[in-house]
Scaffold this motif. Structure first.
Motif, PDB file in Angstrom:
ATOM      1  N   ARG A 120      31.631  -2.097 -53.498  1.00  0.00           N
ATOM      2  CA  ARG A 120      30.659  -1.019 -53.338  1.00  0.00           C
ATOM      3  C   ARG A 120      29.311  -1.656 -53.022  1.00  0.00           C
ATOM      4  N   GLY A 121      28.433  -0.910 -52.400  1.00  0.00           N
ATOM      5  CA  GLY A 121      27.130  -1.452 -52.065  1.00  0.00           C
ATOM      6  C   GLY A 121      27.247  -2.550 -51.033  1.00  0.00           C
ATOM      7  N   ALA A 142      29.856   1.119 -48.449  1.00  0.00           N
ATOM      8  CA  ALA A 142      29.779  -0.349 -48.491  1.00  0.00           C
ATOM      9  C   ALA A 142      29.120  -0.883 -47.227  1.00  0.00           C
ATOM     10  N   ARG A 143      28.397  -1.989 -47.382  1.00  0.00           N
ATOM     11  CA  ARG A 143      27.731  -2.646 -46.257  1.00  0.00           C
ATOM     12  C   ARG A 143      28.148  -4.108 -46.246  1.00  0.00           C
ATOM     13  N   LEU A 144      28.845  -4.510 -45.193  1.00  0.00           N
ATOM     14  CA  LEU A 144      29.263  -5.905 -45.025  1.00  0.00           C
ATOM     15  C   LEU A 144      28.393  -6.515 -43.940  1.00  0.00           C
ATOM     16  N   LEU A 145      27.609  -7.521 -44.315  1.00  0.00           N
ATOM     17  CA  LEU A 145      26.722  -8.123 -43.320  1.00  0.00           C
ATOM     18  C   LEU A 145      26.504  -9.595 -43.617  1.00  0.00           C
ATOM     19  N   PHE A 185      25.910 -12.377 -33.895  1.00  0.00           N
ATOM     20  CA  PHE A 185      24.937 -11.352 -33.554  1.00  0.00           C
ATOM     21  C   PHE A 185      24.466 -10.518 -34.740  1.00  0.00           C
ATOM     22  N   GLY A 186      24.976 -10.831 -35.920  1.00  0.00           N
ATOM     23  CA  GLY A 186      24.454 -10.201 -37.127  1.00  0.00           C
ATOM     24  C   GLY A 186      24.790  -8.741 -37.304  1.00  0.00           C
ATOM     25  N   GLU A 187      25.867  -8.273 -36.681  1.00  0.00           N
ATOM     26  CA  GLU A 187      26.249  -6.871 -36.814  1.00  0.00           C
ATOM     27  C   GLU A 187      26.620  -6.539 -38.258  1.00  0.00           C
ATOM     28  N   GLU A 188      26.190  -5.396 -38.699  1.00  0.00           N
ATOM     29  CA  GLU A 188      26.551  -4.890 -40.021  1.00  0.00           C
ATOM     30  C   GLU A 188      27.724  -3.932 -39.886  1.00  0.00           C
ATOM     31  N   VAL A 189      28.660  -4.020 -40.819  1.00  0.00           N
ATOM     32  CA  VAL A 189      29.843  -3.157 -40.790  1.00  0.00           C
ATOM     33  C   VAL A 189      29.859  -2.344 -42.074  1.00  0.00           C
ATOM     34  N   ARG A 190      30.126  -1.052 -41.927  1.00  0.00           N
ATOM     35  CA  ARG A 190      30.146  -0.180 -43.088  1.00  0.00           C
ATOM     36  C   ARG A 190      31.535   0.410 -43.315  1.00  0.00           C
ATOM     37  N   GLY A 191      31.802   0.757 -44.590  1.00  0.00           N
ATOM     38  CA  GLY A 191      32.954   1.492 -45.046  1.00  0.00           C
ATOM     39  C   GLY A 191      34.158   1.597 -44.139  1.00  0.00           C
ATOM     40  N   ALA A 192      34.338   2.778 -43.520  1.00  0.00           N
ATOM     41  CA  ALA A 192      35.519   3.069 -42.726  1.00  0.00           C
ATOM     42  C   ALA A 192      35.647   2.120 -41.538  1.00  0.00           C
ATOM     43  N   ARG A 193      34.540   1.690 -40.977  1.00  0.00           N
ATOM     44  CA  ARG A 193      34.591   0.761 -39.843  1.00  0.00           C
ATOM     45  C   ARG A 193      35.208  -0.571 -40.252  1.00  0.00           C
ATOM     46  N   ALA A 194      34.989  -0.993 -41.498  1.00  0.00           N
ATOM     47  CA  ALA A 194      35.590  -2.235 -41.988  1.00  0.00           C
ATOM     48  C   ALA A 194      37.107  -2.145 -41.948  1.00  0.00           C
ATOM     49  N   VAL A 238      39.530   2.553 -47.613  1.00  0.00           N
ATOM     50  CA  VAL A 238      38.182   3.002 -47.941  1.00  0.00           C
ATOM     51  C   VAL A 238      38.284   4.215 -48.850  1.00  0.00           C
ATOM     52  N   HIS A 239      37.408   4.276 -49.869  1.00  0.00           N
ATOM     53  CA  HIS A 239      37.410   5.367 -50.841  1.00  0.00           C
ATOM     54  C   HIS A 239      35.981   5.752 -51.168  1.00  0.00           C
ATOM     55  N   GLU A 240      35.840   6.880 -51.846  1.00  0.00           N
ATOM     56  CA  GLU A 240      34.527   7.246 -52.361  1.00  0.00           C
ATOM     57  C   GLU A 240      34.100   6.218 -53.411  1.00  0.00           C
ATOM     58  N   ASP A 241      32.805   6.087 -53.610  1.00  0.00           N
ATOM     59  CA  ASP A 241      32.268   5.048 -54.494  1.00  0.00           C
ATOM     60  C   ASP A 241      32.951   5.022 -55.861  1.00  0.00           C
ATOM     61  N   GLU A 242      33.072   6.180 -56.478  1.00  0.00           N
ATOM     62  CA  GLU A 242      33.577   6.229 -57.844  1.00  0.00           C
ATOM     63  C   GLU A 242      35.081   5.955 -57.931  1.00  0.00           C
ATOM     64  N   GLN A 243      35.752   5.850 -56.801  1.00  0.00           N
ATOM     65  CA  GLN A 243      37.202   5.631 -56.789  1.00  0.00           C
ATOM     66  C   GLN A 243      37.607   4.199 -56.450  1.00  0.00           C
ATOM     67  N   VAL A 244      36.647   3.385 -56.046  1.00  0.00           N
ATOM     68  CA  VAL A 244      36.979   2.074 -55.475  1.00  0.00           C
ATOM     69  C   VAL A 244      37.672   1.149 -56.470  1.00  0.00           C
TER      70      VAL A 244
END
Length: 244
Positions: free
Chosen positions: A105-106, A128-131, A164-173, A182-188
């Motif tokens: 998360r986060g 989520a933010r993967l960077l 190139f420093g692209e950030e990847v979020r949640g479902a895109r990961a 991918v799940h809601e925060d409280e379910q992860v």
């Protein structure tokens, strides 16, 4: 382990980074706590899987002081060993004799992304933010970052993120192969434990299975006929155990 908590239930060891005031940035102390927790899980024959999490903020990278100390004198012994300890946090998680899952998360940034990628599987939240974050603060990636990206999601994703420093979020990961679900925060965390439970139910088999998995999926892979022979021994062991 004041910056890392450790708990075992139903054959699953949960390792939680616990320094929310700095969003779980990896200090030397926290890194040692991660290593100790991973080795504790590995040494417990009742543990069949490990879940690594950081609560609301997975891991914001390495604390800046560790990097600054190395920058001032890269070969000064204490600074060199401290950075080595940070690296060992995720290399240990990635090589213990147990299946591992990151519940993210986060943000997972820099060394924190390395930690997530070092596990065998990732379950992420929609937010989520993967960077990478390295080049954005003027640094070359470290800790085998580019290799971890490439082995997890392939060259194109490794280029987009690592170069190139692209950030990847949640479902895109999940779309890119950086995560399984991918799940809601409280379910992860519970979702990660639900996946882990399938293999954790048989710790002895889990350990043999993960050895074969990592050997066969290591960079470069194995020819099929070699994989057949590699799997023969542990499969014979499991058959004898089940039917003998």
């Amino acid at each position: 382990m004041t910056e890392v908590s450790y708990a075992v239930a139903d054959g699953i060891a949960t390792i939680t980074l616990d320094a929310p005031d700095r969003r779980n940035a990896l200090s030397v102390e926290m890194s040692r706590g991660l290593i100790d927790a991973a080795r504790t899980a590995e040494a417990d024959p009742e543990v069949g899987a490990v879940v690594v999490t950081g609560g609301a903020h997975f891991c914001a990278g390495a604390v800046r002081e560790v990097l600054a100390d190395v920058g001032r004198d890269p070969v000064e012994d204490a600074a060199y060993r401290n950075l080595e300890t940070v690296y060992a946090a995720f290399t240990t998680i990635g090589t213990i004799d147990l299946p591992t899952i990151a519940a993210v998360r986060g943000a997972a940034v820099g060394a924190g992304l390395n930690l997530a990628l070092s596990t065998d599987l990732r379950i992420v939240s929609r937010t989520a933010r993967l960077l990478p974050g390295f080049a954005q603060i003027g640094l070359h990636p470290g800790g085998g970052h580019l290799s971890l990206l490439h082995r997890t999601a392939g060259r194109e994703t490794a280029a987009a993120m690592g170069l190139f420093g692209e950030e990847v979020r949640g479902a895109r990961a999940v779309e890119l192969g950086l995560a399984w679900a991918v799940h809601e925060d409280e379910q992860v965390e519970q979702a990660a434990r639900d996946v882990a439970a399938r293999v954790a139910a048989d710790p002895e088999l889990a350990r043999r299975l993960v050895r074969s998995f990592r050997r066969e999926t290591a960079p470069g892979g194995l020819p099929w006929e070699v994989a057949v022979e590699l799997e023969r021994s542990p499969q014979m062991w499991s058959l004898r155990r089940k039917h003998g």
